[in-house]
Design a protein around this motif. Structure first.
Motif, PDB file in Angstrom:
ATOM      1  N   ARG A 162       4.008   5.489  -5.748  1.00 44.08           N
ATOM      2  CA  ARG A 162       3.950   5.499  -7.212  1.00 44.08           C
ATOM      3  C   ARG A 162       2.891   6.477  -7.706  1.00 44.08           C
ATOM      4  N   ASN A 163       1.731   6.500  -7.063  1.00 42.69           N
ATOM      5  CA  ASN A 163       0.672   7.416  -7.473  1.00 42.69           C
ATOM      6  C   ASN A 163       1.080   8.871  -7.251  1.00 42.69           C
ATOM      7  N   LYS A 220       0.835  -1.202   0.000  1.00 47.99           N
ATOM      8  CA  LYS A 220       0.000   0.000   0.000  1.00 47.99           C
ATOM      9  C   LYS A 220       0.871   1.254   0.000  1.00 47.99           C
ATOM     10  N   ALA A 221       1.936   1.241   0.792  1.00 50.67           N
ATOM     11  CA  ALA A 221       2.858   2.384   0.838  1.00 50.67           C
ATOM     12  C   ALA A 221       3.527   2.586  -0.522  1.00 50.67           C
ATOM     13  N   LEU A 231      -6.649  12.103  -6.233  1.00 47.34           N
ATOM     14  CA  LEU A 231      -5.815  12.948  -5.404  1.00 47.34           C
ATOM     15  C   LEU A 231      -6.196  12.904  -3.928  1.00 47.34           C
ATOM     16  N   SER A 232      -7.383  12.453  -3.620  1.00 51.70           N
ATOM     17  CA  SER A 232      -7.799  12.425  -2.221  1.00 51.70           C
ATOM     18  C   SER A 232      -6.978  11.428  -1.400  1.00 51.70           C
ATOM     19  N   GLU A 233      -6.429  10.406  -2.049  1.00 50.42           N
ATOM     20  CA  GLU A 233      -5.626   9.431  -1.314  1.00 50.42           C
ATOM     21  C   GLU A 233      -4.156   9.850  -1.214  1.00 50.42           C
ATOM     22  N   LEU A 234      -3.781  10.891  -1.967  1.00 49.96           N
ATOM     23  CA  LEU A 234      -2.397  11.367  -1.930  1.00 49.96           C
ATOM     24  C   LEU A 234      -2.256  12.458  -0.879  1.00 49.96           C
ATOM     25  N   GLN A 235      -1.086  12.524  -0.308  1.00 47.47           N
ATOM     26  CA  GLN A 235      -0.850  13.545   0.718  1.00 47.47           C
ATOM     27  C   GLN A 235       0.229  14.489   0.280  1.00 47.47           C
TER      28      GLN A 235
END
Length: 63
Positions: A30-31, A24-25, A59-63
């Motif tokens: 990668r995203n 998951k990390a 983008l909501s899952e990216l920080q």
């Protein structure tokens, strides 16, 4: 995953959970890199949004 390998008493469920967490990390990393690359090459914000949508990046899952 290293901690699970060093513990000879770690069960398969623990090892599996460690592998899933590492995957998951890696997926999020990668995203994030893909989103940054898209943003660097987009003409404007709207273009960036369309390109990210085409790639299926959320983008909501990216920080």
């Amino acid at each position: 995953m290293t901690s699970a390998r060093s513990n000879p008493f770690a069960g398969p469920a623990t090892v599996f959970a460690d592998v899933r967490a590492a995957e998951k990390a890696a997926h999020l990393e990668r995203n994030a890199l893909a989103a940054k690359t898209v943003a660097d090459h987009a003409h404007d914000a709207a273009d960036c949004v369309h390109l990210l949508a085409m790639l299926g990046l959320d983008l909501s899952e990216l920080q």
